[in-house]
Design a protein around this motif. Structure first.
Motif, PDB file in Angstrom:
ATOM      1  N   ASP A 128       0.845  -1.196   0.000  1.00 58.04           N
ATOM      2  CA  ASP A 128       0.000   0.000   0.000  1.00 58.04           C
ATOM      3  C   ASP A 128       0.886   1.254   0.000  1.00 58.04           C
ATOM      4  O   ASP A 128       1.453   1.628   1.028  1.00 58.04           O
ATOM      5  CB  ASP A 128      -0.910  -0.015   1.230  1.00 58.04           C
ATOM      6  N   GLN A 174       0.098   4.276  -0.173  1.00 58.35           N
ATOM      7  CA  GLN A 174      -0.445   5.411   0.579  1.00 58.35           C
ATOM      8  C   GLN A 174      -0.136   5.293   2.064  1.00 58.35           C
ATOM      9  O   GLN A 174      -0.147   6.300   2.790  1.00 58.35           O
ATOM     10  CB  GLN A 174      -1.967   5.486   0.371  1.00 58.35           C
ATOM     11  N   ARG A 175       0.098   4.079   2.516  1.00 55.71           N
ATOM     12  CA  ARG A 175       0.374   3.837   3.940  1.00 55.71           C
ATOM     13  C   ARG A 175       1.866   3.807   4.240  1.00 55.71           C
ATOM     14  O   ARG A 175       2.332   4.383   5.231  1.00 55.71           O
ATOM     15  CB  ARG A 175      -0.275   2.516   4.368  1.00 55.71           C
ATOM     16  N   ASP A 210       1.244  -2.234  13.579  1.00 53.88           N
ATOM     17  CA  ASP A 210       1.615  -1.221  12.589  1.00 53.88           C
ATOM     18  C   ASP A 210       3.135  -1.067  12.580  1.00 53.88           C
ATOM     19  O   ASP A 210       3.715  -0.525  13.532  1.00 53.88           O
ATOM     20  CB  ASP A 210       0.943   0.115  12.920  1.00 53.88           C
ATOM     21  N   VAL A 223       4.823   0.665  10.319  1.00 48.40           N
ATOM     22  CA  VAL A 223       5.245   1.887   9.618  1.00 48.40           C
ATOM     23  C   VAL A 223       6.143   2.770  10.478  1.00 48.40           C
ATOM     24  O   VAL A 223       7.239   3.153  10.045  1.00 48.40           O
ATOM     25  CB  VAL A 223       4.034   2.676   9.080  1.00 48.40           C
TER      26      VAL A 223
END
Length: 366
Positions: free
Chosen positions: A167, A169-170, A253, A255
């Motif tokens: 993804d 966008q993430r 998560d 990220v």
């Protein structure tokens, strides 16, 4: 697009890693396009719990081992449910699905996804599984596809490489200092890996390399869990670096953990396709240090967006880490190139497009 499809995924593995994450993200992507996806897996598996938490349609059956109860349960389930296509993912569920479909009058076609580069034997039974019981094979890297064609002599017209999509966008570059502050990390050099802690991921060689770095300001972050977790913690202690090594386990998560790093290291020595966590690190804009295993070099070009080192070589890992830490301009440029490569070739939409085409082709052909 043809009419919406009902796609059944099967997964016998009880572990948790890139393979399981791909299955669930692919299911969500297909659902978003109007298809219906379902998952069959063991009740005790991590993917079953995670699928439920994500609101995906998961069904627990005893398919964790190649045994008659699992075969009969899967066969009975298929008799009661309409399915357009089955996508199998591990050896055990592939065998159970193939045998179940063999005994059904109107069985759906099977697509087998090969996530890793472990070799496939050339026994007659295995050939039946891949070339007769299975209508199509998907690999997670082109080199894996080429190996099946060259070594196993499988029909090239029925094999396609579909690398895991991320993804975009993430997974984006972020504020490194802010990420470190939020996670409670230091402001010195931070090297990191996100991977299931299996022996062939090479964590032990990374620990040995980090110990040789002899930089008290540096930190090594190893995100993930797995069968080697306790052994790796013990190794860090024996090397005298446990105070500089953070092992936070699996993270919902990843990220911010990636955004906090200076470089991403994946010293695998076996069984890789194009590793999902490595692609995530590329989207975040990190320079990569890794090995020439599986299909890794389809994403990483030595000296361009990362550094390729020999497998099982902590000294070579140390040299690569030192090079990136001592030349931040080089590391920054490699990170920029890594993100550019990822955006061009490994976006999530591209993966869903290809898998949708595979499923439609197989259903129409069947």
């Amino acid at each position: 697009m043809q009419k919406p499809l009902t796609i059944l995924h099967t997964e016998a593995s009880c572990g948790w890693g890139g393979q399981e994450i791909r299955i669930l993200t692919e299911m969500a992507g297909m659902n978003a396009r109007g298809h219906r996806t379902m998952l069959i897996c063991p009740a005790e598996s991590n993917i079953y719990r995670e699928a439920q938490e994500r609101g995906l349609d998961a069904h627990a059956l005893p398919i964790g081992k190649k045994r008659l109860p699992g075969l009969l349960a899967l066969r009975a389930w298929l008799q009661q449910q309409h399915v357009d296509v089955i996508n199998t993912h591990s050896s055990t569920d592939s065998w159970l699905a193939a045998l179940a479909c063999k005994t059904l009058r109107r069985a759906p076609p099977i697509v087998r996804t090969r996530h890793i580069s472990a070799p496939i034997n050339n026994k007659g039974s295995t050939r039946w599984l891949y070339q007769e019981a299975t209508q199509f094979i998907v690999t997670t890297g082109e080199r894996l596809r080429e190996t099946l064609i060259r070594e196993n002599r499988y029909d090239p017209e029925r094999i396609l490489s579909v690398t895991t999509g991320i993804d975009s966008q993430r997974f984006v570059p972020g504020d490194k200092q802010m990420a470190r502050q939020v996670l409670g990390l230091g402001q010195g050099p931070i090297i990191g890996i996100v991977a299931t802690m299996r022996g062939w991921k090479g964590h032990s060689f990374l620990l040995e390399a980090f110990a040789k770095l002899q930089n008290p300001q540096a930190q090594l972050v190893m995100v993930g869990h797995g069968p080697q977790y306790d052994n790796l913690r013990a190794l860090a202690e024996s090397l005298g670096i446990s105070g500089q090594v953070l092992m936070p386990g699996n993270q919902q998560d990843v990220v911010p953990w990636l955004q906090a790093l200076d470089c991403f290291v994946l010293p695998s020595w076996a069984n890789e396709g194009v590793p999902q966590a490595m692609l995530q690190a590329m989207f975040v804009g990190l320079p990569i240090i890794t090995t020439d295993v599986g299909s890794i070099t389809e994403a990483i070009s030595h000296g361009n967006n990362g550094l390729i080192v020999p497998t099982k070589d902590s000294t070579a890992l140390l040299q690569a880490i030192t090079q990136l830490l001592q030349t931040p301009a080089l590391a920054m440029e490699m990170g920029r190139q890594a993100r550019a490569t990822a955006l061009e070739r490994f976006d999530f939409v591209r993966m869903i497009d290809k898998m949708e085409h595979v499923f439609e082709r197989v259903v129409v052909g069947h």
